[in-house]
Design a protein around this motif. Structure first.
Motif, mmCIF file in Angstrom:
data_model
loop_
_atom_site.group_PDB
_atom_site.id
_atom_site.type_symbol
_atom_site.label_atom_id
_atom_site.label_comp_id
_atom_site.label_asym_id
_atom_site.label_seq_id
_atom_site.Cartn_x
_atom_site.Cartn_y
_atom_site.Cartn_z
ATOM 1 N N HIS A 1 -7.853 3.467 7.639
ATOM 2 C CA HIS A 1 -7.267 3.891 6.363
ATOM 3 C C HIS A 1 -6.452 2.728 5.798
ATOM 4 C CE1 HIS A 1 -5.459 6.455 3.316
ATOM 5 N NE2 HIS A 1 -4.285 5.943 3.657
ATOM 6 N N VAL A 2 -6.754 2.342 4.572
ATOM 7 C CA VAL A 2 -6.119 1.175 3.951
ATOM 8 C C VAL A 2 -5.484 1.598 2.638
ATOM 9 C CG1 VAL A 2 -6.466 -1.146 3.036
ATOM 10 C CG2 VAL A 2 -7.779 -0.384 5.026
ATOM 11 N N ASP A 3 -4.222 1.186 2.425
ATOM 12 C CA ASP A 3 -3.537 1.370 1.152
ATOM 13 C C ASP A 3 -3.271 0.004 0.532
ATOM 14 O OD1 ASP A 3 -3.348 4.173 1.202
ATOM 15 O OD2 ASP A 3 -1.630 4.064 2.563
ATOM 16 N N ALA A 4 -3.408 -0.083 -0.771
ATOM 17 C CA ALA A 4 -3.154 -1.339 -1.462
ATOM 18 C C ALA A 4 -1.666 -1.680 -1.396
ATOM 19 C CB ALA A 4 -3.611 -1.248 -2.917
ATOM 20 N N ALA A 5 -1.362 -2.948 -1.161
ATOM 21 C CA ALA A 5 0.027 -3.395 -1.095
ATOM 22 C C ALA A 5 0.666 -3.343 -2.480
ATOM 23 C CB ALA A 5 0.091 -4.814 -0.541
ATOM 24 N N ARG B 1 7.181 -2.519 -5.591
ATOM 25 C CA ARG B 1 7.766 -1.255 -5.133
ATOM 26 C C ARG B 1 8.453 -1.430 -3.780
ATOM 27 N NH1 ARG B 1 3.353 3.353 -5.414
ATOM 28 N NH2 ARG B 1 5.148 4.484 -4.540
ATOM 29 N N ASP B 2 7.872 -2.268 -2.919
ATOM 30 C CA ASP B 2 8.506 -2.527 -1.628
ATOM 31 C C ASP B 2 9.854 -3.206 -1.809
ATOM 32 O OD1 ASP B 2 6.305 -1.423 -0.461
ATOM 33 O OD2 ASP B 2 5.369 -3.330 0.095
ATOM 34 N N VAL C 1 15.878 -2.809 -1.806
ATOM 35 C CA VAL C 1 17.172 -2.875 -2.487
ATOM 36 C C VAL C 1 17.877 -1.525 -2.393
ATOM 37 C CG1 VAL C 1 18.304 -3.186 -4.717
ATOM 38 C CG2 VAL C 1 16.481 -4.739 -4.025
ATOM 39 N N HIS C 2 17.136 -0.446 -2.586
ATOM 40 C CA HIS C 2 17.725 0.890 -2.453
ATOM 41 C C HIS C 2 18.263 1.106 -1.045
ATOM 42 C CE1 HIS C 2 17.127 3.005 -6.247
ATOM 43 N NE2 HIS C 2 15.941 2.427 -6.365
#
Length: 471
Positions: free
Chosen positions: A31-35, A39-40, A45-46
């Motif tokens: 299973h692969v999610d696009a980087a 957002r990271d 920062v949050h």
């Protein structure tokens, strides 16, 4: 290119840096999610802003780390182990997979957190060299070209690099590598630049010449507080937690944190709170800039009572509460050390109140001090003192009692007030009760006595007497 993997993928050989085609060949149903780097970065920062509850000095450790300077903060959490445990539990509750390391230097902490053997590690003070010796040279945050060149030379661990001659390494790789090594060991300081929360209410002053005296720091505080309070007034908010940041000429940063029990934007009060912490500021070779940053704020009405401890004589309010004194004590001895008696859901005298941290809200403190519907002594004995009592009738009022070696003749008595034991706490006390009497002696002293018995008149219990308090 694979950027990050979970534990399941790593167990099957997929590691960060592996080409995606090779990873799919190893695991066809991968299973692969696009980087999403933007957002990271925003999420990091949050997370750094969230860590401000632990320390006023937090910073980003790219690409996926957080530096927290916990100097002087661990005792507020019950020690280093308790602090790390609390941090780990809260990160897990937020859904973060984490590794935590505590060390004397940022470099050593970063190396242990990313390459250490345990998920939570505490490096003993001064033991950075031994703790990092077996870690790979990648733990020193070196660039890829330098790491590959060192691997070709057989220098694969920090320990091997530590014992290697420095002069040839500097000629070939420059000073960056040696500087990173010395920073990790503490031979060269590595100041962290603390993150300022986004949308934070703050004021900052820079100086032409560094300052270092208490009088100069107090003058700057008096300059920083008014604009911060004006900004809070415009927002309809009050300060609950603030950091005074002192930027020293050697690049290091020192922070002084103050908190309030209730939202505050009173200029004299905040100025005094910060002024009382000046003795904890270490200016070193001098302070070149100072900033006052509001970390936490809450809604506050337009009208605010001025505390009598800071207001001018002519401006003192008759309805002023103890908020100023509470804040000063909380910042001096700790927020959990200032307590007051609050009502507790129990009709037994020894359980009817509980010590809880005092609130800065006058109404809550007033309710906490409200008296019960029946007279209660100002002092309770724990446990109650056994006494000998003489009364005319078995269920009558006491006429004389002996406490220790002293005889007290009762002039008047009020009672009885029947209080039943709380059987839901312990079934063995079911049916037991106490009969309380307020006894006034001939000398004018008042005592709170009770007779122990049972609610069942056919089994009245031992009918023993006790002195429970002084009126």
């Amino acid at each position: 290119m694979v950027i990050a993997t979970d534990a399941t993928a790593r167990r099957q050989g997929v590691q960060p840096g592996l080409p995606l085609a090779q990873a799919r060949a190893m695991i066809p149903d991968l299973h692969v999610d696009a980087a999403t780097p933007d957002r990271d970065d925003d999420a990091l920062v949050h997370l750094v802003e969230w860590c401000l509850w632990l320390s006023p000095l937090v910073a980003i450790d790219p690409p996926d780390g957080v530096w927290i300077d916990t100097t002087g903060c661990d005792h507020l959490q019950g020690g280093e182990d308790a602090m790390l445990g609390k941090l780990a539990a809260q990160l897990q509750a937020l859904g973060y997979t984490h590794r935590i390391a505590l060390a004397d230097t940022p470099g050593a902490a970063s190396a242990q957190a990313r390459f250490g053997r345990t998920p939570v590690c505490v490096v003993p003070s001064g033991a950075q060299r031994q703790a990092l010796a077996d870690l790979p040279i990648a733990s020193l945050r070196l660039d890829t070209e330098t790491r590959e060149a060192l691997n070709r030379l057989g220098l694969r661990t920090v320990g091997a690099l530590q014992v290697a001659p420095r002069a040839p390494l500097v000629r070939r790789f420059g000073t960056t590598m040696i500087t990173q090594l010395d920073r990790a060991f503490g031979a060269v300081s590595e100041p962290i630049r603390p993150l300022t929360p986004r949308e934070a209410v703050q004021a900052r002053e820079t100086f032409v010449e560094p300052i270092g005296t208490a009088e100069a720091i107090a003058t700057v505080i008096a300059t920083l507080v008014p604009p911060v309070c004006a900004a809070l007034l415009a927002r309809g908010e009050g300060l609950r937690l603030a950091d005074l940041i002192c930027e020293r000429v050697d690049g290091t940063v020192q922070a002084v944190r103050v908190g309030t029990a209730a939202p505050v934007r009173d200029i004299p009060h905040l100025t005094r709170l910060l002024g009382e912490r000046i003795d904890s500021v270490e200016p070193g070779f001098g302070i070149e800039a100072m900033a006052l940053i509001v970390i936490r704020r809450e809604t506050l009405d337009v009208s605010q009572t001025v505390g009598t401890l800071v207001a001018p004589d002519g401006a003192r309010s008759h309805g002023a509460d103890l908020s100023c004194l509470i804040d000063r004590l909380r910042n001096r001895v700790g927020p959990d050390k200032v307590t007051t008696l609050h009502p507790h859901p129990s009709h037994l005298p020894e359980r009817s109140q509980a010590l809880l941290p005092v609130s800065g809200h006058a109404e809550e403190n007033r309710q906490a001090r409200d008296r019960p519907p029946y007279p209660r002594p100002v002092r309770l004995f724990s446990p109650p003192k056994p006494i000998q009592v003489i009364n005319l009738l078995p269920d009558g009022a006491p006429r004389l009692f002996v406490w220790g070696t002293t005889r007290h003749r009762v002039r008047a008595a009020d009672g009885p007030e029947q209080v039943h034991e709380e059987w839901w706490r312990a079934p063995s006390v079911y049916g037991r009760m106490r009969e309380y009497w307020t006894a006034e002696t001939e000398s004018g002293e008042r005592f709170w006595l009770f007779r122990r018995g049972d609610a069942d008149v056919t089994h009245p219990g031992d009918r023993s007497w006790f002195l429970h308090g002084l009126m």
